[in-house]
Write a protein that holds these residues in place. Structure first.
Motif, PDB file in Angstrom:
ATOM      1  N   TRP A 181       0.837  -1.210   0.000  1.00  0.00           N
ATOM      2  CA  TRP A 181       0.000   0.000   0.000  1.00  0.00           C
ATOM      3  C   TRP A 181       0.867   1.253   0.000  1.00  0.00           C
ATOM      4  N   LEU A 182       1.899   1.275   0.836  1.00  0.00           N
ATOM      5  CA  LEU A 182       2.735   2.469   0.945  1.00  0.00           C
ATOM      6  C   LEU A 182       3.477   2.765  -0.349  1.00  0.00           C
ATOM      7  N   ARG A 183       3.981   1.716  -0.995  1.00  0.00           N
ATOM      8  CA  ARG A 183       4.719   1.928  -2.232  1.00  0.00           C
ATOM      9  C   ARG A 183       3.772   2.299  -3.371  1.00  0.00           C
ATOM     10  N   ALA A 184       2.525   1.839  -3.296  1.00  0.00           N
ATOM     11  CA  ALA A 184       1.535   2.203  -4.317  1.00  0.00           C
ATOM     12  C   ALA A 184       0.977   3.607  -4.091  1.00  0.00           C
ATOM     13  N   HIS A 185       1.187   4.162  -2.892  1.00  0.00           N
ATOM     14  CA  HIS A 185       0.701   5.510  -2.569  1.00  0.00           C
ATOM     15  C   HIS A 185       1.875   6.326  -2.025  1.00  0.00           C
ATOM     16  N   ALA A 186       2.908   6.437  -2.838  1.00  0.00           N
ATOM     17  CA  ALA A 186       4.122   7.126  -2.403  1.00  0.00           C
ATOM     18  C   ALA A 186       3.882   8.603  -2.103  1.00  0.00           C
ATOM     19  N   ASP A 187       2.775   9.146  -2.594  1.00  0.00           N
ATOM     20  CA  ASP A 187       2.466  10.549  -2.344  1.00  0.00           C
ATOM     21  C   ASP A 187       1.808  10.771  -0.985  1.00  0.00           C
ATOM     22  N   ARG A 188       1.446   9.692  -0.299  1.00  0.00           N
ATOM     23  CA  ARG A 188       0.783   9.820   1.005  1.00  0.00           C
ATOM     24  C   ARG A 188       1.829   9.785   2.122  1.00  0.00           C
ATOM     25  N   PRO A 189       1.793  10.687   3.081  1.00  0.00           N
ATOM     26  CA  PRO A 189       2.749  10.677   4.190  1.00  0.00           C
ATOM     27  C   PRO A 189       2.582   9.422   5.051  1.00  0.00           C
ATOM     28  N   PRO A 190       3.673   8.752   5.406  1.00  0.00           N
ATOM     29  CA  PRO A 190       3.560   7.569   6.271  1.00  0.00           C
ATOM     30  C   PRO A 190       2.878   7.863   7.604  1.00  0.00           C
ATOM     31  N   ARG A 191       3.032   9.100   8.110  1.00  0.00           N
ATOM     32  CA  ARG A 191       2.389   9.445   9.387  1.00  0.00           C
ATOM     33  C   ARG A 191       0.880   9.363   9.276  1.00  0.00           C
ATOM     34  N   VAL A 192       0.334   9.790   8.146  1.00  0.00           N
ATOM     35  CA  VAL A 192      -1.120   9.741   7.956  1.00  0.00           C
ATOM     36  C   VAL A 192      -1.602   8.292   7.958  1.00  0.00           C
ATOM     37  N   CYS A 256       7.541   4.817  12.235  1.00  0.00           N
ATOM     38  CA  CYS A 256       8.926   4.559  11.819  1.00  0.00           C
ATOM     39  C   CYS A 256       8.989   3.430  10.801  1.00  0.00           C
ATOM     40  N   TRP A 257       8.173   2.402  11.007  1.00  0.00           N
ATOM     41  CA  TRP A 257       8.178   1.280  10.061  1.00  0.00           C
ATOM     42  C   TRP A 257       7.646   1.720   8.696  1.00  0.00           C
ATOM     43  N   ASN A 258       6.627   2.565   8.686  1.00  0.00           N
ATOM     44  CA  ASN A 258       6.103   3.077   7.420  1.00  0.00           C
ATOM     45  C   ASN A 258       7.158   3.902   6.685  1.00  0.00           C
ATOM     46  N   GLU A 259       7.904   4.708   7.437  1.00  0.00           N
ATOM     47  CA  GLU A 259       8.976   5.491   6.819  1.00  0.00           C
ATOM     48  C   GLU A 259      10.018   4.565   6.194  1.00  0.00           C
TER      49      GLU A 259
END
Length: 320
Positions: A181-192, A256-259
């Motif tokens: 999900w994170l790599r598919a939405h690189a424009d979204r901040p991991p904090r959010v 931190c893991w999302n980052e």
């Protein structure tokens, strides 16, 4: 690369706390520890959600459903099984079983054919796998010997091992799915994304608390006939520990893991979960006031060496 490794290290140091919490509150059932942790996580996420309200509004219904799936499996089910495993088998065995995650995730990524990062060569993964298996065998031998082969203790030990394997499965699925999900939405901040997962835990935790109350007052006494529901005999310790774990291990650790997941290949970031394993083992032995036996240290060394060798294996891109 360096910042990604740093974030993975920070997440591991904070996630290690979840392994010692069940040992600090051994008289609290695992189900209540899981509900308490994620209730605290959800409450902590509320003021953070106000800060991230613009980013949260950009999430679609499918994103919220994905956050709920990640929470249900990677948070609730994982921690329920882990806490129960630690209370039955002690800290070291579940910690070392979870410590196999780096290679298990690498194998899973290979089997699932993650075209984004390529495959890891199977032959080069074999030495790390053998070293990690040796490390598990060493630690298990020490723990079984300490139990004195007592039948009741052995049963609890085996139950703890089985529950730890279920937790291993949950946290093999979670980082792969979360990274996708994170790599598919690189424009979204991991904090959010961390805050979104915290928000969906709140109604789930409240439902879990209500279910525990019904079971406790229905004659089943799931938490024990003498348990003072919902805060137990040490309410200050319980609330304080749940808030600490909810803040550091849940929200900040997830952040931190999302980052790290946005900065590093999935196979690599998965292997850096070894920081969690080493932190958890250190916390467990400090809490028990014991020094690890030489064979346990040898097992830990084999685990670390195995993961270090695995980190040197680079993905091979698919020809197509």
């Amino acid at each position: 690369m360096l910042s990604g490794v740093f974030f993975a290290l920070a997440a591991g140091l904070m996630w290690g706390l979840v392994f010692v919490a069940p040992q600090m509150l051994p008289d609290y059932p695992a189900a209540l520890l899981a509900v308490g942790r994620y209730l605290a996580f959800g409450l902590i996420a509320l003021p953070l959600a106000w800060m991230d309200r613009s980013g949260l509004r950009a999430l679609r219904a499918g994103d919220w459903l994905e956050a709920l799936k990640l929470t249900a499996i990677g948070n609730f089910l994982y921690y329920l099984c882990l806490a129960a495993a630690i209370q039955r088998a002690g800290g070291p065995l579940p910690t070392v079983i979870i410590g196999t995650l780096p290679v298990v995730i690498a194998i899973s990524a290979n089997l699932l054919d993650h075209r984004r990062d390529g495959r890891l060569p199977w032959l080069r993964l074999l030495p790390p796998l053998l070293l990690i298996a040796l490390g598990i065998a060493c630690v298990n031998h020490v723990e079984l010997r300490a139990l004195g082969q007592a039948a009741a203790s052995l049963d609890a030990y085996l139950q703890g091992a089985a529950l730890a394997l279920v937790a291993l499965g949950c946290w093999t699925w979670y980082p792969l799915r979360n990274a996708d999900w994170l790599r598919a939405h690189a424009d979204r901040p991991p904090r959010v994304w961390a805050t979104a997962q915290g928000l969906v835990t709140l109604p789930a935790a409240l439902c879990g608390l209500g279910l525990l109350w019904l079971l406790q007052h229905s004659g089943l006494a799931l938490l024990g006939t003498g348990f003072d529901f919902p805060l137990g005999a040490r309410p200050v310790s319980f609330i304080g520990l749940m808030l600490a774990v909810g803040l550091f291990a849940s929200w900040l650790g997830t952040l931190c893991w999302n980052e790290a997941s946005q900065r590093l290949p999935t196979a690599l970031v998965g292997q850096l979960i070894v920081f969690e394993t080493l932190s958890a083992l250190a916390y467990a032995f400090v809490w028990r006031g014991q020094r690890p036996e030489p064979l346990t240290l040898a097992g830990i060394a084999a685990l670390v060496l195995g993961v270090m060798l695995a980190l040197r294996v680079r993905p091979e891109r698919n020809a197509d």
